[in-house]
Motif scaffolding. Structure first.
Motif, PDB file in Angstrom:
ATOM      1  N   ASP A 122      -0.667   2.117   2.441  1.00  0.00           N
ATOM      2  CA  ASP A 122      -2.094   2.308   2.184  1.00  0.00           C
ATOM      3  C   ASP A 122      -2.732   3.148   3.296  1.00  0.00           C
ATOM      4  O   ASP A 122      -2.223   3.189   4.419  1.00  0.00           O
TER       5      ASP A 122
ATOM      6  N   GLY B 245      -3.869   3.083  -2.475  1.00  0.00           N
ATOM      7  CA  GLY B 245      -4.822   2.267  -1.717  1.00  0.00           C
ATOM      8  C   GLY B 245      -5.752   1.457  -2.598  1.00  0.00           C
ATOM      9  O   GLY B 245      -6.681   0.837  -2.115  1.00  0.00           O
TER      10      GLY B 245
ATOM     11  N   LEU C 258      -1.023   0.658  -5.443  1.00  0.00           N
ATOM     12  CA  LEU C 258      -0.980   0.360  -4.013  1.00  0.00           C
ATOM     13  C   LEU C 258      -0.760   1.612  -3.194  1.00  0.00           C
ATOM     14  O   LEU C 258      -1.296   1.767  -2.114  1.00  0.00           O
TER      15      LEU C 258
END
Length: 690
Positions: free
Chosen positions: A493, A26, A23
């Motif tokens: 992100d 991204g 995460l």
């Protein structure tokens, strides 16, 4: 750093460690199963706990569009002349960016491969040359199509012959790719063909949005999508997260008509769906008519004030080669533009109407204690209009007042501000005061798997902020009405994450949470919520198809001027509502489970009316006086058929007929339309405003 954000940072640090894998880079991952979490509610002071880092929403587009002045009579020479005048007037320096071609640029011809082809006489060099010319001035280029097979130029030809085949149906991906390869940045998709073919608006526009996204994945060229289905499919219920903007009503002017202040007011009224507008998704009351023949400078300023307080797109429609100095000054006024483009991205709402037609609208701005205020006089005589600070969600202490069009400071009165507003005119203000207290609802992780009393079924709460569902229960409101919600979150992100927000049983909305820079950096976005009176409101966030943001807390502050009440049936305990948040004339009211939605919240207006959505009133259809007359919504005029008397016995009697508001199903069937009947004292005719 405030105590609230301190806790947010601590939790974000823990979250960052947990999410330091894919995460943080991204990469898409599957989030954990949705799980409600506990909450803690505590009273706060506005100054102490105001969030510090708002993430700016994408602002409403600003630019110029061809339709209002030229209809289908556009070609490269016309566009170049408008672009040159656009630049010479200083519109780019004021923030205007888009030059949009509307209907008439294309007559529907396609080649053997299905690609759009254009008239080389009207468009030498093709449409890429148009986009290149616009881009060469540092601007963005917009273009137009229809959701159906045949566009508006076929069904409603203006200055050119009827043109079949001018829609994108059956060519959605192909046309989106072509628009992007030509270099266009903005796509308006009309609804004439879709309407004639009885297509489903939500399904159709979601398909078009998917095609645009698919084309962007190929070209890398983003294309802002503007939904233009005139509000018939109630896009305020579904378009957030699908398009950047959506039309809420019919055209503000038809070809051959002169613009009118009344049309601007009607489109403004139908655009007020505050729970749908936020985080870069906006209601669109249509292109501006300011500067067109037939309007005075004062009327131009009022329309711009309306659009600014609504946070609407500012797309000029006047002939820029004939623009007066006064129109240019109005369009480029920096304080008006700052209100419209405010980073918080919210819509203004009506907060007072002490006397019929004398209205006050307030818009929450970025920063602390900042509001934009519009004093609007819809009557035929000059009259004083007063804005009270407490109606705006401020304390009754001194607040600095700035009059926008006069560019003048007006002191710091203690409780409010009164101005004499000309007939049909307005006064636009900015106000800076002290935020009134609010309540923070914080997600609290359980310890050691202990039972969570606020969770569904007593489930245990787990680690906070993993992108799973968040449900806050027991959210309180002193009265039904609209509240400002500041949502604390973290998104490390590089792109925005989204979550679907559900309030009670109302229509959901998709909220965008921009990147905060890292998983240890908190951010805040704002939305407006419609809440029911009492402590039984529920706010739910979920991201069913992708990981959502890490959510921590919601700070709620009421806007007291929006306070209203639900009209609750004594026998059914159901609320009168306008189904699906419908705003169209003659929509029938029905009984439904109470949700606290804007479509169930009524105020008793100064005319003796029952007002919903701020400017729509319950009425007897066609001024009917007989049993069975449907109860609908219409413009608020004070006519007897649109007024009501609330009696001590619980009956609600129509001012024209004296008949009682009646639930024919006595609450047994949700959705059975309400009507008027002779008063008989039964439970289906007894109501309570609460």
């Amino acid at each position: 750093m405030t105590p609230w954000l301190t806790r947010t940072v601590v939790r974000a640090l823990a979250l960052g460690l947990a999410l330091a894998g894919p995460l943080a880079l991204g990469a898409p991952t599957a989030g954990p199963a949705p799980r409600p979490v506990a909450l803690e509610a505590r009273q706060t002071t506005g100054q102490q706990d105001a969030p510090g880092t708002f993430r700016a929403a994408a602002p409403p587009p600003m630019g110029w569009a061809s339709w209002n002045s030229f209809a289908s009579s556009i070609d490269l020479a016309t566009v170049k002349a408008q672009v040159d005048a656009f630049v010479a007037a200083g519109l780019p320096e004021a923030g205007y960016r888009y030059v949009n071609l509307d209907d008439g640029w294309w007559q529907g011809a396609r080649d053997a491969d299905g690609e759009m082809t254009v008239d080389p006489v009207r468009w030498p060099g093709g449409m890429a040359a148009v986009a290149d010319y616009i881009h060469g001035k540092g601007l963005k280029a917009g273009i137009y199509t229809d959701a159906g097979r045949d566009g508006c130029g076929y069904y409603y030809p203006t200055t050119r012959p009827a043109a079949p085949g001018t829609g994108m149906e059956g060519h959605e991906l192909q046309d989106a790719l072509r628009f992007q390869r030509w270099g266009f940045d903005f796509l308006k998709v009309d609804w004439c063909g879709g309407d004639a073919e009885h297509l489903d608006p939500e399904r159709t526009y979601r398909g078009i949005a998917a095609a645009v996204a698919g084309a962007t994945a190929v070209t890398g060229h983003p294309l802002l999508l503007s939904v233009c289905e005139w509000g018939v499919g109630r896009p305020w219920n579904w378009a957030a997260g699908t398009a950047a903007m959506w039309r809420t009503g019919y055209d503000i002017i038809h070809w051959g008509e002169r613009p009118s202040p009344g049309a601007a007011l009607a489109n403004f009224d139908r655009s007020l769906h505050p729970a749908a507008q936020h985080t870069g998704f906006v209601n669109d009351p249509d292109m501006l008519t300011a500067g067109m023949d037939g309007l005075t400078d004062a009327q131009n300023r009022t329309q711009l004030s309306l659009w600014a307080i609504a946070g609407a797109p500012l797309l000029a429609g006047n002939d820029l080669t004939r623009m007066t100095a006064a129109t240019r000054a109005a369009l480029t006024d920096p304080e008006m533009i700052a209100i419209d483009q405010d980073a918080r991205g919210l819509q203004g709402v009506k907060v007072a109407e002490d006397t019929a037609g004398l209205q006050v609208y307030g818009k929450v701005l970025s920063g602390t204690g900042r509001r934009a205020v519009l004093l609007l006089n819809r009557t035929a005589t000059t009259a004083p209009v007063t804005a009270r600070w407490t109606d705006l969600g401020l304390t009754g202490g001194p607040a600095a007042v700035r009059e926008v069009w006069a560019a003048a400071d007006r002191g710091a009165p203690a409780t409010g501000w009164t101005a004499n507003v000309p007939a049909g005119g307005s006064v636009l203000l900015t106000v800076t005061g002290t935020e009134a207290p609010g309540s923070t609802y914080e997600a609290e992780a359980g310890t050691g798997g202990a039972a969570c009393p606020s969770c569904s079924g007593g489930a245990a709460a787990g680690p906070l902020g993993d992108g799973a569902a968040l449900t806050l229960t027991g959210v309180g409101a002193a009265t039904a009405g609209i509240a400002l919600a500041d949502i604390a979150y973290v998104n490390g992100d590089p792109v925005a994450r989204t979550a679907t927000l559900r309030v009670n049983g109302q229509a959901p909305t998709v909220v965008s949470f921009p990147p905060t820079g890292s998983w240890s950096t908190p951010g805040t976005v704002s939305v407006l919520l419609s809440l029911a009176e009492g402590a039984a409101n529920t706010l739910g966030f979920d991201s069913p198809s992708a990981p959502g943001p890490a959510l921590d807390a919601v700070l709620l502050r009421p806007l007291p001027g929006t306070a209203g009440a639900a009209l609750v049936g004594a026998g059914s305990a159901r609320c009168a509502e306008l189904p699906g948040n419908a705003v169209a004339d003659d929509t029938r009211a029905v009984p439904a489970d109470c949700t606290g939605g804007q479509n169930q919240t009524f105020t008793t207006g100064p005319r003796g009316d029952l007002v919903v959505y701020g400017n729509r009133c319950l009425a007897a259809l066609g001024d009917g006086r007989s049993d069975g007359t449907p109860v609908v919504i219409h413009d608020c005029t004070g006519a007897p058929g649109r007024t009501w008397t609330l009696r001590p016995d619980g009956t609600v009697r129509n001012g024209l007929s004296g008949l009682c508001l009646n639930d024919p199903g006595r609450g047994a069937d949700e959705g059975t339309p309400l009507d008027l009947r002779s008063c008989d004292g039964t439970t289906g005719q007894r109501w309570e405003l609460r």
